[in-house]
Scaffold this motif. Structure first.
Motif, PDB file in Angstrom:
ATOM      1  N   SER A 146       1.024  -1.233   0.027  1.00 40.39           N
ATOM      2  CA  SER A 146      -0.018  -0.026   0.060  1.00 40.39           C
ATOM      3  C   SER A 146       0.856   1.351  -0.078  1.00 40.39           C
ATOM      4  O   SER A 146       2.106   1.177   0.217  1.00 40.39           O
ATOM      5  CB  SER A 146      -0.935   0.219   1.264  1.00 40.39           C
ATOM      6  OG  SER A 146      -0.010   0.214   2.502  1.00 40.39           O
ATOM      7  N   GLN A 149       2.546   1.549   3.242  1.00 41.08           N
ATOM      8  CA  GLN A 149       3.601   0.692   3.502  1.00 41.08           C
ATOM      9  C   GLN A 149       4.816   1.384   2.616  1.00 41.08           C
ATOM     10  O   GLN A 149       6.094   0.950   2.948  1.00 41.08           O
ATOM     11  CB  GLN A 149       3.175  -0.629   3.097  1.00 41.08           C
ATOM     12  CG  GLN A 149       2.137  -1.204   4.063  1.00 41.08           C
ATOM     13  CD  GLN A 149       1.798  -2.601   3.522  1.00 41.08           C
ATOM     14  OE1 GLN A 149       1.498  -2.914   2.388  1.00 41.08           O
ATOM     15  NE2 GLN A 149       1.001  -3.341   4.604  1.00 41.08           N
ATOM     16  N   GLN A 150       4.786   1.657   1.363  1.00 44.67           N
ATOM     17  CA  GLN A 150       5.766   2.106   0.608  1.00 44.67           C
ATOM     18  C   GLN A 150       6.359   3.149   1.256  1.00 44.67           C
ATOM     19  O   GLN A 150       7.785   3.422   1.176  1.00 44.67           O
ATOM     20  CB  GLN A 150       5.443   2.448  -0.845  1.00 44.67           C
ATOM     21  CG  GLN A 150       4.514   1.364  -1.876  1.00 44.67           C
ATOM     22  CD  GLN A 150       4.087   1.716  -3.176  1.00 44.67           C
ATOM     23  OE1 GLN A 150       4.872   2.290  -3.881  1.00 44.67           O
ATOM     24  NE2 GLN A 150       3.004   1.691  -3.550  1.00 44.67           N
ATOM     25  N   SER A 179      -2.397   6.232   7.202  1.00 49.93           N
ATOM     26  CA  SER A 179      -0.819   6.176   7.059  1.00 49.93           C
ATOM     27  C   SER A 179      -0.034   7.213   7.503  1.00 49.93           C
ATOM     28  O   SER A 179       1.092   7.128   7.755  1.00 49.93           O
ATOM     29  CB  SER A 179      -0.721   5.804   5.503  1.00 49.93           C
ATOM     30  OG  SER A 179      -1.306   4.860   5.097  1.00 49.93           O
TER      31      SER A 179
END
Ligand SMILES: Nc1ncnc2c1ncn2[C@@H]1O[C@H](COP(=O)(O)OP(=O)(O)OP(=O)(O)O)[C@@H](O)[C@H]1O
Ligand SMILES: [Mg+2]
Length: 234
Positions: A146, A149-150, A179
């Motif tokens: 995602s 996450q990146q 995020s």
């Protein structure tokens, strides 16, 4: 506290053909080791220009930049590259991960440039990914992660060399609120562990997480103030 960043009379003029544009018009800043500083200001005010100078990605047209007691104006490109690799971690709005490489391969890259042996690179890359909560994603490619996450992979890559200074240009600009909060939580932890952080943001609530806010307007520092968070995590 020792000073890690010192800018004196810094100006940056961009030239294209006969046109010249002065993006920074005389900046003086001192940042102590361990500070967490957010840079805010309108679009086009010079924030990224300042970040590129702080990161030794570009040189001032005029003025002096001393990073960790080293006057960067006297250094050639190879020496600047070595400083970037040794002392600075970068996180950008577009994560700048290599799509064909797995997470741990992306994270080990700065260690390849630093010349570390392969087994040590892998161990350190995996430890950095565990630190950002991605120990179970080390073999995933960016396209299999995602956005949040990146960006955490990008933070792991910035940390893997244990740099004293972390520079982030709109690191949460492409992230949703969940995020964003993960990444800002990581920055809080890094700050608590003594890292110096300079972060650019458009978002007031992101800026409020830092201990100090610098407002840039039209190439000048308009405001330099502590925030309510100052002192909390130091
Ligand atoms: N390579 C360049 N050549 C010419 N002008 C440039 C160059 N880079 C930036 N500028 C100009 O310098 C000014 C400052 O740009 P900069 O990217 O630092 O702004 P910024 O504050 O980061 O804006 P944003 O919030 O939109 O990212 C802008 O007017 C921009 O057009
Ligand atoms: Mg910018």
């Amino acid at each position: 506290m020792s000073v890690i960043i010192e800018l004196e009379g810094v100006r940056k003029t961009y030239r294209s053909g006969s046109l010249a544009f002065e993006a920074l018009r005389g900046i003086d800043i001192r940042i102590d080791e361990g500070e967490y500083v957010a840079v805010i200001g309108p679009s086009g005010s010079g924030k990224s220009t300042l970040m590129n100078l702080l990161g030794c990605l570009d040189l001032p047209t005029e003025g002096r930049y001393v990073l960790a007691d080293e006057d960067t104006s006297s250094l050639d490109e190879a020496a600047l590259a070595a400083i970037r690799n040794r002392r600075i971690g970068f996180v950008f709005q577009q994560f700048h991960l290599l799509p064909s490489m797995t997470a741990w391969r992306n994270v080990e890259l700065p260690l390849v440039y630093a010349g570390l042996p392969r087994h040590e690179r892998r161990d350190r890359a995996i430890a950095a990914l565990e630190r950002v909560g991605l120990g179970d994603r080390v073999d995933h490619r960016p396209g299999e992660l995602s956005g949040g996450q990146q960006q955490r992979v990008a933070v792991a890559r910035a940390l893997v060399t244990e740099p004293a200074l972390l520079l982030a240009d709109e690191p949460t600009g492409n992230l949703d609120s969940r995020s964003t909060s993960d990444v800002l939580g990581l920055f809080d932890e890094l700050h608590a562990s003594g890292r110096t952080i300079v972060l650019i943001t458009h978002e007031p609530d992101v800026a409020a997480r830092a201990g100090r806010n610098l407002v840039i307007d039209d190439g000048l520092i308009a405001v330099d103030r502590p925030t309510a968070a100052a002192g909390v995590a130091q």
